[in-house]
Design a protein around this motif. Structure first.
Motif, short mmCIF file in Angstrom:
data_model
loop_
_atom_site.label_atom_id
_atom_site.label_comp_id
_atom_site.label_asym_id
_atom_site.label_seq_id
_atom_site.Cartn_x
_atom_site.Cartn_y
_atom_site.Cartn_z
N GLY A 144 0.81 -1.21 0.00
CA GLY A 144 0.00 0.00 0.00
C GLY A 144 0.85 1.26 0.00
O GLY A 144 2.08 1.20 0.02
N ALA A 145 0.18 2.39 -0.01
CA ALA A 145 0.86 3.68 0.06
C ALA A 145 1.64 3.76 1.37
O ALA A 145 1.13 3.37 2.42
CB ALA A 145 -0.15 4.82 -0.03
N ARG A 146 2.86 4.21 1.28
CA ARG A 146 3.74 4.37 2.44
C ARG A 146 4.00 3.08 3.20
O ARG A 146 4.24 3.08 4.39
CB ARG A 146 3.19 5.44 3.39
CG ARG A 146 3.09 6.82 2.80
CD ARG A 146 4.47 7.37 2.56
NE ARG A 146 4.40 8.77 2.16
CZ ARG A 146 5.17 9.32 1.25
NH1 ARG A 146 6.07 8.58 0.64
NH2 ARG A 146 5.07 10.57 0.94
N HIS A 169 11.85 13.43 -2.62
CA HIS A 169 12.23 12.55 -1.50
C HIS A 169 12.82 11.24 -2.04
O HIS A 169 13.85 10.76 -1.55
CB HIS A 169 11.02 12.28 -0.61
CG HIS A 169 11.28 11.29 0.47
ND1 HIS A 169 12.06 11.57 1.57
CD2 HIS A 169 10.89 9.99 0.61
CE1 HIS A 169 12.14 10.49 2.34
NE2 HIS A 169 11.43 9.53 1.78
N HIS A 170 12.19 10.68 -3.06
CA HIS A 170 12.70 9.45 -3.68
C HIS A 170 14.09 9.70 -4.28
O HIS A 170 14.99 8.88 -4.13
CB HIS A 170 11.75 8.96 -4.77
CG HIS A 170 10.62 8.14 -4.25
ND1 HIS A 170 10.52 6.79 -4.45
CD2 HIS A 170 9.51 8.49 -3.55
CE1 HIS A 170 9.42 6.33 -3.89
NE2 HIS A 170 8.78 7.34 -3.34
N ARG A 171 14.25 10.82 -4.95
CA ARG A 171 15.55 11.14 -5.58
C ARG A 171 16.65 11.26 -4.54
O ARG A 171 17.76 10.78 -4.73
CB ARG A 171 15.44 12.45 -6.36
CG ARG A 171 14.77 12.30 -7.69
CD ARG A 171 14.83 13.60 -8.47
NE ARG A 171 14.09 13.45 -9.69
CZ ARG A 171 13.28 14.37 -10.19
NH1 ARG A 171 13.12 15.52 -9.57
NH2 ARG A 171 12.64 14.14 -11.31
N ASN A 218 1.69 -0.78 -6.40
CA ASN A 218 0.78 -0.68 -5.26
C ASN A 218 -0.23 -1.82 -5.30
O ASN A 218 -0.65 -2.24 -6.36
CB ASN A 218 0.01 0.64 -5.28
CG ASN A 218 0.83 1.80 -4.77
OD1 ASN A 218 1.89 2.10 -5.30
ND2 ASN A 218 0.33 2.44 -3.74
N GLU A 219 -0.64 -2.25 -4.13
CA GLU A 219 -1.77 -3.16 -3.99
C GLU A 219 -2.92 -2.29 -3.48
O GLU A 219 -2.89 -1.84 -2.35
CB GLU A 219 -1.46 -4.29 -3.01
CG GLU A 219 -2.62 -5.21 -2.75
CD GLU A 219 -3.26 -5.78 -4.00
OE1 GLU A 219 -4.39 -5.37 -4.33
OE2 GLU A 219 -2.63 -6.61 -4.66
N MET A 262 4.72 -5.65 1.11
CA MET A 262 5.18 -4.77 2.18
C MET A 262 4.00 -4.26 2.99
O MET A 262 3.00 -3.81 2.41
CB MET A 262 5.95 -3.58 1.61
CG MET A 262 7.22 -3.95 0.87
SD MET A 262 8.48 -4.74 1.90
CE MET A 262 8.80 -3.45 3.09
N ALA A 263 4.12 -4.34 4.30
CA ALA A 263 3.12 -3.78 5.21
C ALA A 263 3.86 -3.19 6.39
O ALA A 263 4.68 -3.87 7.02
CB ALA A 263 2.14 -4.85 5.67
#
Length: 184
Positions: free
Chosen positions: A12-14, A52-54, A133-134, A170-171
């Motif tokens: 999911g997101a974040r 932020h990713h960069r 994303n899921e 991922m969770a």
């Protein structure tokens, strides 16, 4: 023939999926090409997310900003002894189904892009890590366009998971192995 090395990371997101994928790429000790699929536009908050990713990525990684032709970007970046990280299918799909020019969505064109991506992943000679994303864990969304997006992302994720040699969900920043190289 070299066996495929395709890792699929979703959540999911974040959830920590991008950071986890970046750690996998870094730990590979291979030269890395990061294929970004985001389209910034005039959204300042989204531009900050991209920044932020960069900042988090190593400066020596090569960056490719992919448009609709993600398969072409992968084919160009792929090489034996190299790692390609694609982040992420979610934004790529949004770009395909919601073009910036406002052009009508062509599902035939979208399906052709997906088929081309699958072929590029099957043909890849190096290590490939794909992030997505899921988003299908909640209620059925209101609105035909949103339902189409959720349905197509679910189908796309299933197709990439089927091709993958490893898949991780991922969770809360924790990786859960869904598929390991031992159980392909």
């Amino acid at each position: 023939m070299t066996p495929r090395d395709l890792t699929f990371v979703l959540g999911g997101a974040r959830s920590g999926k991008s950071a986890h994928a970046e750690q996998l790429a870094d730990r590979s000790a291979l030269p890395v090409t990061y294929i970004a699929t985001a389209r910034v536009g005039n959204d300042a908050e989204f531009a900050a997310r991209i920044a932020h990713h960069r900042e988090r990525r190593p400066a020596h990684w090569r960056l490719v900003e992919a448009d609709a032709d993600l398969a072409g970007a992968l084919a160009q970046a792929d090489a034996a002894g190299h790692c390609v990280l694609i982040d992420c299918l979610t934004l790529w799909l949004a770009n395909l189904l919601c073009p910036a020019d406002g052009e009508a969505v062509s599902l035939d064109r979208y399906h052709a892009h997906v088929a081309a991506l699958e072929a590029a992943l099957v043909a890849a000679r190096g290590k490939v890590i794909v992030v997505s994303n899921e988003i299908g864990l909640g209620v059925v969304p209101l609105g035909a366009a949103t339902r189409l997006y959720v349905d197509e992302l679910g189908r796309l994720n299933q197709r990439i998971a089927a091709l993958s040699t490893q898949a991780t969900f991922m969770a809360a920043g924790l990786p859960l192995a869904l598929k390991t190289a031992d159980h392909v």
